[in-house]
Design a protein around this motif. Structure first.
Motif, PDB file in Angstrom:
ATOM      1  N   PRO A 212       7.583   7.012 -13.406  1.00  0.00           N
ATOM      2  CA  PRO A 212       9.073   7.214 -13.416  1.00  0.00           C
ATOM      3  C   PRO A 212       9.643   6.671 -11.788  1.00  0.00           C
ATOM      4  CG  PRO A 212       7.936   9.428 -13.897  1.00  0.00           C
ATOM      5  CD  PRO A 212       7.005   8.317 -13.378  1.00  0.00           C
ATOM      6  N   GLY A 213      10.857   5.944 -11.898  1.00  0.00           N
ATOM      7  CA  GLY A 213      11.428   5.393 -10.836  1.00  0.00           C
ATOM      8  C   GLY A 213      11.398   6.199  -9.609  1.00  0.00           C
ATOM      9  N   PRO A 214      11.782   5.530  -8.329  1.00  0.00           N
ATOM     10  CA  PRO A 214      12.268   4.256  -8.240  1.00  0.00           C
ATOM     11  C   PRO A 214      11.166   3.101  -8.426  1.00  0.00           C
ATOM     12  CG  PRO A 214      12.211   5.594  -6.051  1.00  0.00           C
ATOM     13  CD  PRO A 214      11.720   6.443  -7.278  1.00  0.00           C
TER      14      PRO A 214
ATOM     15  N   MET B 175       0.794  -1.137   0.015  1.00  0.00           N
ATOM     16  CA  MET B 175       0.059  -0.040   0.068  1.00  0.00           C
ATOM     17  C   MET B 175       0.916   1.271   0.057  1.00  0.00           C
ATOM     18  SD  MET B 175      -3.201  -0.998   0.028  1.00  0.00           S
ATOM     19  CE  MET B 175      -3.754   0.414   0.294  1.00  0.00           C
ATOM     20  N   TRP B 176       2.098   1.165   0.041  1.00  0.00           N
ATOM     21  CA  TRP B 176       3.085   2.364   0.257  1.00  0.00           C
ATOM     22  C   TRP B 176       3.956   2.674  -0.802  1.00  0.00           C
ATOM     23  CZ3 TRP B 176       0.095   3.977   4.048  1.00  0.00           C
ATOM     24  CH2 TRP B 176      -0.653   3.037   4.977  1.00  0.00           C
ATOM     25  N   LYS B 177       4.247   3.986  -0.808  1.00  0.00           N
ATOM     26  CA  LYS B 177       5.157   4.452  -1.544  1.00  0.00           C
ATOM     27  C   LYS B 177       6.612   3.621  -1.881  1.00  0.00           C
ATOM     28  CE  LYS B 177       6.850   8.967  -3.450  1.00  0.00           C
ATOM     29  NZ  LYS B 177       6.914  10.241  -3.019  1.00  0.00           N
ATOM     30  N   ALA B 178       6.982   3.274  -0.582  1.00  0.00           N
ATOM     31  CA  ALA B 178       8.357   2.595  -0.449  1.00  0.00           C
ATOM     32  C   ALA B 178       8.359   1.082  -1.261  1.00  0.00           C
ATOM     33  CB  ALA B 178       8.553   2.118   0.936  1.00  0.00           C
ATOM     34  N   CYS B 179       7.057   0.794  -1.780  1.00  0.00           N
ATOM     35  CA  CYS B 179       7.150  -0.603  -2.356  1.00  0.00           C
ATOM     36  C   CYS B 179       7.611  -0.292  -3.864  1.00  0.00           C
ATOM     37  CB  CYS B 179       5.976  -1.149  -2.253  1.00  0.00           C
ATOM     38  SG  CYS B 179       5.716  -2.824  -3.063  1.00  0.00           S
TER      39      CYS B 179
END
Length: 174
Positions: A117-119, A36-40
């Protein structure tokens, strides 16, 4: 109940787009802690809402600062969001500056998976529709370059196919 659990319930109840819905569920199953999170960086769920004024036959779009595209309001889930609907309504309110928005009943209107766009590699967007109060006045936020009301039939002139499909699905539900 966690935001992850809410997302699973919402997606299981959603009756449209069966293959894409299953891809969302598979993603959440593979990423129970961070899906659910941007860190994934393998992708994550986002929540958005198309702000609609049915009485005037218009939708409010934002010119996204980073992508430089006309889009519906939306973005990443935050720890304070209890549900996907909460996240979509929070994002719509923050980005439109309109108090008193209400989500169109019936849960998400559409799902849309798109590369970014990444990451991170992709967003799995859960798309709602939000009804604007009568005579709502929008106020641009620092997240966008512009904010503008468009008649339904002009959206295809400024936005991509994902936004056009969202407008069509929303109008069908109104």
């Amino acid at each position: 109940m966690t935001l992850h659990d809410d997302a699973v319930l919402v997606l299981k109840a959603y009756e449209g787009q069966p293959e894409l819905r299953q891809a969302y569920l598979d993603h959440l199953s593979a990423h129970p802690e961070d899906g659910m999170w941007k860190a994934c960086t393998d992708g994550h769920l986002t929540a958005s809402a198309l702000v609609v004024d049915p009485s005037r036959g218009q939708v409010l779009l934002t010119l996204h600062k980073k992508l430089q595209m006309w889009l519906q309001m939306g973005g990443h889930c935050e720890p304070g969001d209890l549900t996907l609907a909460d996240a979509a309504l929070r994002e719509a309110t923050e980005e439109s500056g309109i108090p008193g928005l209400t989500l169109l009943p019936g849960g998400p209107v559409r799902l849309d998976r798109h590369p970014i766009p990444g990451p991170c590699t992709r967003h799995l967007d859960t798309q709602y529709a939000a009804l604007a109060p009568a005579d709502a006045v929008a106020a641009i936020s620092d997240e966008s370059l512009d904010l503008r009301w468009f008649p339904y039939d002009q959206v295809a002139d400024v936005a991509d196919e994902s936004v056009v499909r969202l407008v069509e699905a929303t109008r069908a539900r109104l």
